[in-house]
Motif scaffolding. Structure first.
Motif, PDB file in Angstrom:
ATOM      1  N   VAL A   1       8.099  -1.721  -8.877  1.00  0.00           N
ATOM      2  CA  VAL A   1       8.694  -3.056  -8.988  1.00  0.00           C
ATOM      3  C   VAL A   1       8.367  -3.852  -7.739  1.00  0.00           C
ATOM      4  N   GLU A   2       7.671  -4.964  -7.906  1.00  0.00           N
ATOM      5  CA  GLU A   2       7.207  -5.768  -6.770  1.00  0.00           C
ATOM      6  C   GLU A   2       7.736  -7.203  -6.903  1.00  0.00           C
ATOM      7  N   LYS A   3       8.336  -7.675  -5.823  1.00  0.00           N
ATOM      8  CA  LYS A   3       8.973  -8.997  -5.859  1.00  0.00           C
ATOM      9  C   LYS A   3       7.957 -10.151  -5.985  1.00  0.00           C
TER      10      LYS A   3
ATOM     11  N   PRO B   1      -4.541  -7.242   6.785  1.00  0.00           N
ATOM     12  CA  PRO B   1      -5.340  -6.235   7.507  1.00  0.00           C
ATOM     13  C   PRO B   1      -6.814  -6.374   7.138  1.00  0.00           C
ATOM     14  N   ASP B   2      -7.702  -5.958   8.081  1.00  0.00           N
ATOM     15  CA  ASP B   2      -9.124  -6.091   7.751  1.00  0.00           C
ATOM     16  C   ASP B   2      -9.868  -4.768   7.740  1.00  0.00           C
ATOM     17  N   SER B   3      -9.257  -3.698   8.257  1.00  0.00           N
ATOM     18  CA  SER B   3      -9.976  -2.423   8.327  1.00  0.00           C
ATOM     19  C   SER B   3      -8.988  -1.329   8.718  1.00  0.00           C
ATOM     20  N   PHE B   4      -9.505  -0.145   8.982  1.00  0.00           N
ATOM     21  CA  PHE B   4      -8.621   0.948   9.396  1.00  0.00           C
ATOM     22  C   PHE B   4      -9.419   1.936  10.227  1.00  0.00           C
TER      23      PHE B   4
ATOM     24  N   GLY C   1      12.198  -8.918  -8.363  1.00  0.00           N
ATOM     25  CA  GLY C   1      12.845  -8.524  -7.110  1.00  0.00           C
ATOM     26  C   GLY C   1      14.042  -7.628  -7.359  1.00  0.00           C
ATOM     27  N   VAL C   2      14.260  -6.696  -6.449  1.00  0.00           N
ATOM     28  CA  VAL C   2      15.438  -5.816  -6.549  1.00  0.00           C
ATOM     29  C   VAL C   2      16.513  -6.334  -5.601  1.00  0.00           C
ATOM     30  N   GLU C   3      17.750  -6.292  -6.076  1.00  0.00           N
ATOM     31  CA  GLU C   3      18.876  -6.815  -5.297  1.00  0.00           C
ATOM     32  C   GLU C   3      19.605  -5.680  -4.559  1.00  0.00           C
TER      33      GLU C   3
ATOM     34  N   ILE D   1       0.832  -1.205   0.000  1.00  0.00           N
ATOM     35  CA  ILE D   1       0.000   0.000   0.000  1.00  0.00           C
ATOM     36  C   ILE D   1       0.871   1.262   0.000  1.00  0.00           C
ATOM     37  N   THR D   2       2.051   1.212   0.645  1.00  0.00           N
ATOM     38  CA  THR D   2       2.917   2.400   0.650  1.00  0.00           C
ATOM     39  C   THR D   2       3.426   2.678  -0.765  1.00  0.00           C
ATOM     40  N   GLY D   3       3.915   1.638  -1.432  1.00  0.00           N
ATOM     41  CA  GLY D   3       4.495   1.820  -2.766  1.00  0.00           C
ATOM     42  C   GLY D   3       3.447   2.261  -3.781  1.00  0.00           C
TER      43      GLY D   3
ATOM     44  N   GLY E   1       4.693   4.578  11.413  1.00  0.00           N
ATOM     45  CA  GLY E   1       3.290   4.156  11.540  1.00  0.00           C
ATOM     46  C   GLY E   1       2.987   2.928  10.704  1.00  0.00           C
ATOM     47  N   VAL E   2       2.351   1.928  11.340  1.00  0.00           N
ATOM     48  CA  VAL E   2       2.089   0.665  10.649  1.00  0.00           C
ATOM     49  C   VAL E   2       0.686   0.607  10.035  1.00  0.00           C
ATOM     50  N   GLY E   3      -0.233   1.426  10.519  1.00  0.00           N
ATOM     51  CA  GLY E   3      -1.618   1.363  10.044  1.00  0.00           C
ATOM     52  C   GLY E   3      -1.693   1.735   8.563  1.00  0.00           C
ATOM     53  N   LEU E   4      -2.703   1.234   7.890  1.00  0.00           N
ATOM     54  CA  LEU E   4      -2.837   1.515   6.453  1.00  0.00           C
ATOM     55  C   LEU E   4      -2.861   3.018   6.170  1.00  0.00           C
ATOM     56  N   PRO E   5      -3.626   3.818   6.958  1.00  0.00           N
ATOM     57  CA  PRO E   5      -3.615   5.262   6.670  1.00  0.00           C
ATOM     58  C   PRO E   5      -2.217   5.873   6.827  1.00  0.00           C
TER      59      PRO E   5
ATOM     60  N   GLY F   1       1.035  -6.186  -1.156  1.00  0.00           N
ATOM     61  CA  GLY F   1       1.839  -6.482   0.047  1.00  0.00           C
ATOM     62  C   GLY F   1       1.029  -7.262   1.058  1.00  0.00           C
ATOM     63  N   LYS F   2       0.924  -6.718   2.271  1.00  0.00           N
ATOM     64  CA  LYS F   2       0.222  -7.422   3.357  1.00  0.00           C
ATOM     65  C   LYS F   2      -1.276  -7.543   3.077  1.00  0.00           C
ATOM     66  N   ILE F   3      -1.814  -6.667   2.231  1.00  0.00           N
ATOM     67  CA  ILE F   3      -3.256  -6.720   1.950  1.00  0.00           C
ATOM     68  C   ILE F   3      -3.545  -7.906   1.035  1.00  0.00           C
TER      69      ILE F   3
HETATM   70  P1  FAD Z   1       4.184  -4.244   2.639  1.00  0.00           P
HETATM   71  O1  FAD Z   1       2.750  -4.493   2.548  1.00  0.00           O
HETATM   72  O2  FAD Z   1       5.045  -5.210   3.375  1.00  0.00           O
HETATM   73  O3  FAD Z   1       4.745  -4.068   1.155  1.00  0.00           O
HETATM   74  C1  FAD Z   1       6.112  -4.100   0.855  1.00  0.00           C
HETATM   75  C2  FAD Z   1       6.269  -4.812  -0.471  1.00  0.00           C
HETATM   76  O4  FAD Z   1       7.669  -4.830  -0.818  1.00  0.00           O
HETATM   77  C3  FAD Z   1       5.815  -6.261  -0.423  1.00  0.00           C
HETATM   78  O5  FAD Z   1       4.796  -6.464  -1.370  1.00  0.00           O
HETATM   79  C4  FAD Z   1       7.076  -7.047  -0.762  1.00  0.00           C
HETATM   80  O6  FAD Z   1       6.841  -8.215  -1.546  1.00  0.00           O
HETATM   81  C5  FAD Z   1       7.889  -6.025  -1.531  1.00  0.00           C
HETATM   82  N1  FAD Z   1       9.333  -6.310  -1.542  1.00  0.00           N
HETATM   83  C6  FAD Z   1      10.089  -6.744  -0.506  1.00  0.00           C
HETATM   84  N2  FAD Z   1      11.364  -6.899  -0.897  1.00  0.00           N
HETATM   85  C7  FAD Z   1      11.410  -6.543  -2.210  1.00  0.00           C
HETATM   86  C8  FAD Z   1      12.464  -6.488  -3.151  1.00  0.00           C
HETATM   87  N3  FAD Z   1      13.722  -6.827  -2.840  1.00  0.00           N
HETATM   88  N4  FAD Z   1      12.183  -6.085  -4.429  1.00  0.00           N
HETATM   89  C9  FAD Z   1      10.899  -5.728  -4.761  1.00  0.00           C
HETATM   90  N5  FAD Z   1       9.861  -5.775  -3.888  1.00  0.00           N
HETATM   91  C10 FAD Z   1      10.123  -6.169  -2.625  1.00  0.00           C
HETATM   92  N6  FAD Z   1      -3.160  -2.121   9.442  1.00  0.00           N
HETATM   93  C11 FAD Z   1      -4.389  -1.515   9.539  1.00  0.00           C
HETATM   94  O7  FAD Z   1      -4.483  -0.303   9.324  1.00  0.00           O
HETATM   95  N7  FAD Z   1      -5.504  -2.239   9.847  1.00  0.00           N
HETATM   96  C12 FAD Z   1      -5.471  -3.575  10.086  1.00  0.00           C
HETATM   97  O8  FAD Z   1      -6.517  -4.213  10.299  1.00  0.00           O
HETATM   98  C13 FAD Z   1      -4.211  -4.218  10.049  1.00  0.00           C
HETATM   99  N8  FAD Z   1      -4.122  -5.537  10.293  1.00  0.00           N
HETATM  100  C14 FAD Z   1      -2.943  -6.186  10.077  1.00  0.00           C
HETATM  101  C15 FAD Z   1      -2.913  -7.569  10.223  1.00  0.00           C
HETATM  102  C16 FAD Z   1      -1.745  -8.250   9.974  1.00  0.00           C
HETATM  103  C17 FAD Z   1      -1.730  -9.744  10.127  1.00  0.00           C
HETATM  104  C18 FAD Z   1      -0.564  -7.547   9.564  1.00  0.00           C
HETATM  105  C19 FAD Z   1       0.705  -8.271   9.273  1.00  0.00           C
HETATM  106  C20 FAD Z   1      -0.593  -6.162   9.441  1.00  0.00           C
HETATM  107  C21 FAD Z   1      -1.777  -5.468   9.688  1.00  0.00           C
HETATM  108  N9  FAD Z   1      -1.856  -4.078   9.554  1.00  0.00           N
HETATM  109  C22 FAD Z   1      -3.060  -3.448   9.684  1.00  0.00           C
HETATM  110  C23 FAD Z   1      -0.675  -3.296   9.148  1.00  0.00           C
HETATM  111  C24 FAD Z   1      -0.646  -3.015   7.640  1.00  0.00           C
HETATM  112  O9  FAD Z   1      -1.303  -4.056   6.944  1.00  0.00           O
HETATM  113  C25 FAD Z   1       0.782  -2.916   7.131  1.00  0.00           C
HETATM  114  O10 FAD Z   1       1.555  -2.083   7.973  1.00  0.00           O
HETATM  115  C26 FAD Z   1       0.825  -2.357   5.712  1.00  0.00           C
HETATM  116  O11 FAD Z   1      -0.004  -3.119   4.850  1.00  0.00           O
HETATM  117  C27 FAD Z   1       2.259  -2.336   5.211  1.00  0.00           C
HETATM  118  O12 FAD Z   1       2.296  -1.786   3.917  1.00  0.00           O
HETATM  119  P2  FAD Z   1       3.682  -1.475   3.199  1.00  0.00           P
HETATM  120  O13 FAD Z   1       3.383  -1.165   1.783  1.00  0.00           O
HETATM  121  O14 FAD Z   1       4.470  -0.480   3.975  1.00  0.00           O
HETATM  122  O15 FAD Z   1       4.505  -2.842   3.306  1.00  0.00           O
END
Ligand code: FAD
Length: 478
Positions: free
Chosen positions: A42-44, A66-69, A262-264, A15-17, A455-459, A50-52
């Protein structure tokens, strides 16, 4: 510099990317006139999000991540509006507002008025059977205890213990907050996780008084929400969070989206440009990069930078969830709660259970029930060695004991989210600031952000993606 079209690369398609790509495109379209540019994500893994991860099975909408925000956090609501998806938002079932906490092998209703575990109504708190009379007295001392004038970071656990006492911390606040970080509160940074707690102490002297005052702004905080979800603390999308990912992917149709790549490493080369080296050995020179992977991956990509070791030190906890579908007739109680939390040392494997189909009316077909059990937190990391069958059997044992559910589930989905929950250590903000300083002087057009930072939350992730996009746009357009 060559006169080729500037090319910006976002590494990581969570979601961040995806948010970074969306807002970078928007910003460059607004600010760079007719000048062409190129953006790649670029997504590995083979898919974006990602986590969604939402799946549909037999009419159920199942969230494996994640299930909500939190509805009051603007960036995700703003994004829903930006994507024209605001009508797809949905709130929790108003008839399932209760939450329970396990104590002494029984479910106790969480006293109404708790916000992030902090009491904002004293009468229900004083009546709860969850806390002993002495524990209540100790928590009430927060109202008269002086504030502590410290500027240095401290752990969330130490802060809450000194304000509310150990009993409230262990029996209510920790299990609640563990749902967000799966962490050990005595190791998590107060400044990075709940800076508002500290601000409340500084402003109001008391955490309880500070939290009560902040509740007064609730109606202002929800003014930005579509009317249909204005009364809900938590919000999601009717077809699951994956629909937000799909909405972003659709909006990025002119962006070069590469899944399964994947990026190295990311290295600085001549002319201030950046070389991205892929896992298959290919290389590409780009004009700006936003890394949005988990921090242990970002540390690997930027290993040439001495400060990358600061990122490598951030610990991630692994969690699993066991999702089970049942017939309504097999559930021997009223579905009037969103779920229950299990504090440490209560003798169970699961850390929480969401009564998903009671909390979200769109999650299950008529006459069916969906439950989601969580496993794994800081200090309970032996589960990855267990088979799926063992995880299922432990989850079934716990819901049998606590909810009396003994029926065979219609189906089960087990999800293992390895190294998925970042644990911001005490001093995290300072370490990140040092890292970013070194990065910006070594590679000014490489930015690193995502759930491992602020911050770890989706928002929060969307906010961080947008901030990085705006920062990169201002760097490249000046
Ligand atoms: P990620 O989703 O981890 O995305 C990073 C991406 O980078 C991944 O797709 C990965 O494959 C990719 N990547 C990694 N290495 C490489 C590489 N070398 N080259 C290319 N790509 C690469 N938040 C809420 O707000 N509400 C919730 O209900 C909630 N529940 C959650 C439940 C669980 C079980 C978990 C684990 C988290 C939950 N969270 C929740 C937190 C939230 O889901 C995460 O913090 C958020 O989705 C992280 O997004 P991100 O894009 O930063 O990271």
């Amino acid at each position: 510099m060559s006169n080729k079209v500037p090319h910006y690369m976002i590494i990581g398609g969570g979601i961040t990317g995806l948010s970074a790509a969306f807002y970078l495109k928007k910003q460059l379209e607004t600010d760079s006139g007719d000048s062409p540019f190129r953006i790649s994500v670029v997504e590995k893994s083979p898919s974006f999000g990602g986590k969604i991860h939402t799946i549909e099975r037999d009419g159920f909408v199942i969230e494996k991540g994640p299930d909500s925000f939190l509805a009051r956090k603007r960036p995700i609501i703003d994004l829903a509006y930006d994507l024209g998806m605001e009508n797809e938002l949905t709130g929790t079932n108003p008839k399932a507002k209760k939450t329970y906490i396990v104590r002494g092998r029984k479910l106790h209703r969480m006293p109404p008025g708790l916000v992030l575990g902090i009491p904002t109504q004293m009468t229900p708190f004083m009546k709860t059977g969850l806390i002993s009379p002495l524990g209540k007295l100790r928590a009430a001392m927060d109202l008269i205890k002086p504030k502590r004038d410290v500027t240095a970071d401290e752990s969330l656990g130490h802060f809450l213990e000194r304000r509310l006492g150990k009993e409230v911390l262990e029996r209510i606040v920790e299990p609640l907050l563990a749902g967000i970080y799966a962490g050990d509160t005595y190791k998590l940074s107060l400044k990075s996780t709940f800076p508002q707690f500290r601000a409340m102490e500084q402003k109001k002297r008391s955490l309880i008084l500070g939290m009560m005052a902040s509740r007064k702004n609730v109606s202002e905080e929800s003014a930005h929400l579509p009317a249909a979800v204005r009364n809900s603390v938590f919000v999601t999308f009717k077809r699951g969070l994956q629909s937000l990912v799909n909405g972003l992917v659709d909006a990025l149709s002119t962006v070069d989206l590469r899944a399964g790549v994947g990026v190295e490493s990311v290295r600085r080369v001549e002319d201030g440009q950046t070389e991205v080296v892929f896992e298959d050995g290919q290389r590409e020179i780009v004009d700006g990069v936003i890394v949005t992977t988990p921090t242990y991956q970002a540390a690997r990509l930027l290993a040439e930078l001495p400060a990358a070791s600061k990122l490598a030190k951030i610990d991630y906890i692994s969690v699993a969830n066991v999702i089970m579908a049942f017939d309504r007739k097999d559930i021997p109680f009223e579905l009037d709660a969103s779920g229950f939390l299990v504090p440490k040392h209560e003798g169970y494997t699961i850390t929480a259970c969401t009564l998903t189909s009671a909390k979200w009316l769109h999650a299950a077909p008529e006459g069916k029930v969906l439950l989601r059990c969580y496993i794994g937190r800081s200090g309970e990391q032996e589960w990855p060695a267990w088979s799926d069958e063992q995880l299922i059997s432990k989850a079934r044992h716990d819901i049998g004991d606590l909810l009396g559910i003994t029926a065979e589930p219609g189906f089960v989905e087990v999800t293992r989210l390895m190294h998925s929950m970042p644990q911001y250590p005490v001093g995290h903000l300072e370490e990140i600031a040092d890292f970013k300083k070194e990065l910006s002087s070594a590679m000014p057009r490489v930015l690193v952000t995502g759930a491992g930072f602020h911050g770890v939350g989706l928002p929060d992730c969307i906010r961080q993606g947008k901030e990085a996009a705006n920062q990169l746009a201002s760097l490249v357009l000046r």
